[in-house]
Design a protein around this motif. Structure first.
Motif, PDB file in Angstrom:
ATOM      1  N   GLU A   1       0.837  -1.215   0.000  1.00  0.00           N
ATOM      2  CA  GLU A   1       0.000   0.000   0.000  1.00  0.00           C
ATOM      3  C   GLU A   1       0.862   1.252   0.000  1.00  0.00           C
TER       4      GLU A   1
ATOM      5  N   ASN B   1      -8.438   8.049  -8.450  1.00  0.00           N
ATOM      6  CA  ASN B   1      -9.462   7.362  -9.258  1.00  0.00           C
ATOM      7  C   ASN B   1      -8.938   6.954 -10.635  1.00  0.00           C
TER       8      ASN B   1
ATOM      9  N   PRO C   1      -6.817   4.159 -12.291  1.00  0.00           N
ATOM     10  CA  PRO C   1      -6.221   2.864 -11.923  1.00  0.00           C
ATOM     11  C   PRO C   1      -4.862   2.589 -12.581  1.00  0.00           C
TER      12      PRO C   1
ATOM     13  N   ARG D   1     -10.728  -9.041 -10.978  1.00  0.00           N
ATOM     14  CA  ARG D   1      -9.627  -9.046 -10.020  1.00  0.00           C
ATOM     15  C   ARG D   1      -9.808 -10.103  -8.934  1.00  0.00           C
TER      16      ARG D   1
ATOM     17  N   PRO E   1      -9.353 -10.872  -4.750  1.00  0.00           N
ATOM     18  CA  PRO E   1      -9.435  -9.999  -3.563  1.00  0.00           C
ATOM     19  C   PRO E   1      -8.060  -9.508  -3.120  1.00  0.00           C
TER      20      PRO E   1
ATOM     21  N   PRO F   1      -4.982  -4.754  -4.340  1.00  0.00           N
ATOM     22  CA  PRO F   1      -5.410  -3.591  -3.539  1.00  0.00           C
ATOM     23  C   PRO F   1      -6.340  -2.657  -4.322  1.00  0.00           C
ATOM     24  N   ASN F   2      -7.292  -2.061  -3.603  1.00  0.00           N
ATOM     25  CA  ASN F   2      -8.194  -1.069  -4.206  1.00  0.00           C
ATOM     26  C   ASN F   2      -7.445   0.081  -4.852  1.00  0.00           C
TER      27      ASN F   2
ATOM     28  N   THR G   1      -6.844  -0.684  -8.571  1.00  0.00           N
ATOM     29  CA  THR G   1      -7.970  -0.720  -9.518  1.00  0.00           C
ATOM     30  C   THR G   1      -8.903   0.480  -9.382  1.00  0.00           C
TER      31      THR G   1
ATOM     32  N   GLY H   1     -10.913   0.857  -7.158  1.00  0.00           N
ATOM     33  CA  GLY H   1     -12.177   0.305  -6.691  1.00  0.00           C
ATOM     34  C   GLY H   1     -12.974  -0.423  -7.764  1.00  0.00           C
TER      35      GLY H   1
ATOM     36  N   PRO I   1     -14.097  -3.469 -10.407  1.00  0.00           N
ATOM     37  CA  PRO I   1     -14.071  -4.926 -10.246  1.00  0.00           C
ATOM     38  C   PRO I   1     -13.048  -5.611 -11.144  1.00  0.00           C
TER      39      PRO I   1
END
Ligand code: AMP
Ligand code: MG
Length: 325
Positions: free
Chosen positions: A48, A63, A65, A105, A107, A110-111, A114, A116, A118
Motif C-alpha cells: 500500500e 481514481n 487505476p 480481479r 481480492p 489492492p483497491n 484498480t 475500486g 471490479p
C-alpha cells in the motif's frame, strides 16, 4: 530540476543492475522501468505504501487505476479471478507485448491499483531487462507511465530523470523504447473484446486473433475510467491539430509525419518519419513533443496522421494533447 543535477542523478541512480532494481522494489521504493511501450514508474503492487508513493510522485488522482506487470501468464492466478477464453487467445498471441487486458480481479489486488473497479489491468511487457526483473520478484509490479499526471509519457531513462529523478531509487536503463506509444487496453464487455484505449497494438492485429472487436468511445460523454480522460499526454505549450493560418509566426512549432513548412523556422519543426512510416512516427512522437515543448513556443501545430493502423492511436494522442488547452 536543473540539467546539471539531473545528469549527476542519472549517473548515480541508473544502469542495467537488475538486482539493485529488484532490491529497491522489495524495500517498497520506486524504480523507473524500461518497456517496449514507454518507461514505467514501478512499485510493489502488494505494498500500500509503495502504491501511495506512485500516486504522490505523479500527482495522479486516486481514481485513475494502475496497470500490473508480471512475467508469465502462469502467474495470473494471484491477480485475476478468471480469464475469459478470448482474453486467453489474445494473451497467447501478443504477450509479452503491448497489450493490456482488463480481467476480473482477485481480492488480493489492492483497491489502490484498480481505483475500486471490479477489474484489474495486467500485461507482460516485452523488454529483456524488465522481464528478467519481474521473474526475480515475488510480487507483480504496478507501473503507470513515469511522468507527472497528464504530461507526455517518457521514452528514455533521461525523460524519467527530468521529471521524477527525486522520486525514484533507481532507473533501469534499457535504452529508448522500441515502440514509444502506450499499450492497447482491451476489456471484455459481456465476453466481447473491447478496446478501452488505442495503443501500440493495432485493432487489425486484434481482429485477426479474435474476430469482432468493440470500441469504447471516450469522446464527449464522461469516460468510463479517468485514464481515458480527453486531456492527457500533453505538452505545456498549447497544441492545435491542423495547419497554421497565414501569416505564420516564427514562435510557432510544427509537428508532422513528413511535411516541411518553409514558412516556419526549421528548428521549430519535427518530421516524425521522413519516409512516412507510422511505426517510426510512434517511436518518435513523445520525444518530439518534449523537444518542441522545451523551445518556449507560443503554439504547436500538429498535422493529423493517416486515419488507419497506428495512425488511429497517434491521432488519439494528438487529440488528447490538444484537449489540454
Ligand atoms: P498508464 O498511466 O499508461 O499506465 O495507464 C493506465 C491506464 O489504464 C488508466 O489510466 C486507465 O485508463 C487504464 N486502466 C487501468 N485499470 C483499468 C481498469 N480496471 N478498467 C479500465 N481501465 C483501466
Ligand atoms: Mg500514463
Amino acid at each position: 530540476m536543473g540539467l546539471a543535477k539531473a545528469v549527476q542523478l542519472e549517473a548515480s541512480k541508473s544502469g542495467q543492475d537488475i538486482e539493485r532494481a529488484a532490491q529497491a522494489l522489495r524495500e517498497g521504493l520506486l524504480v523507473g522501468l524500461p518497456t517496449e511501450t514507454v518507461y514505467g514508474l514501478g512499485a510493489n503492487a502488494w505494498s500500500e505504501s509503495a502504491l501511495r508513493a506512485v500516486f504522490a510522485a505523479k500527482r495522479r488522482p486516486f481514481n485513475d487505476p494502475l496497470i500490473l506487470h508480471t512475467s508469465a501468464a502462469s502467474r495470473l492466478g494471484e491477480i485475476a479471478a478468471q480469464i475469459p477464453p478470448q482474453a486467453m487467445r489474445l494473451a497467447e498471441a501478443f504477450w509479452p507485448g503491448p497489450l493490456t487486458l482488463l480481467l476480473p480481479r482477485t481480492p488480493r489486488v489492492p483497491n489502490l491499483v484498480t481505483a475500486g473497479l471490479p477489474t484489474v489491468a495486467v500485461r507482460i511487457p516485452d523488454h529483456p531487462l524488465t522481464l528478467e526483473l519481474l521473474r526475480r520478484l515475488e510480487f507483480p509490479v504496478a507501473a503507470p507511465s513515469a511522468n507527472p499526471f497528464g504530461y507526455i509519457s517518457p521514452t528514455t531513462a533521461a525523460h524519467v530523470f527530468d521529471q521524477l529523478g527525486d522520486a525514484v531509487a533507481y532507473v533501469l536503463d534499457g535504452g529508448p523504447c522500441r515502440l514509444g506509444l502506450e499499450s492497447t487496453i482491451v476489456g471484455f464487455d459481456e465476453g466481447i473484446p473491447t478496446v478501452y484505449r488505442l495503443g501500440s497494438l493495432n485493432i487489425d492485429q486484434l481482429v485477426r486473433v479474435v474476430g469482432r472487436v468493440g470500441q469504447r468511445q471516450a469522446a464527449g460523454a464522461a469516460p468510463p475510467v479517468p485514464g481515458a480522460l480527453p486531456s492527457h499526454y500533453a505538452p505545456r505549450t498549447p497544441l492545435q491539430i491542423g495547419h497554421p493560418p497565414q501569416p505564420t509566426d516564427p514562435r510557432w512549432g510544427w509537428l508532422s509525419l513528413k511535411t516541411r513548412r518553409p514558412d516556419l523556422p526549421p528548428a521549430n519543426q519535427i518530421q516524425l518519419s521522413a519516409v512516412g512510416d507510422l511505426e517510426e512516427a510512434a517511436r518518435n512522437l513523445y520525444a518530439a513533443l518534449r523537444y518542441l515543448d522545451s523551445l518556449n513556443l507560443t503554439r504547436i501545430y500538429a498535422e493529423p496522421m493517416p486515419d488507419s493502423g497506428l495512425g488511429l492511436a497517434l491521432n488519439d494522442r494528438l487529440r488528447r494533447a490538444a484537449a489540454a488547452h
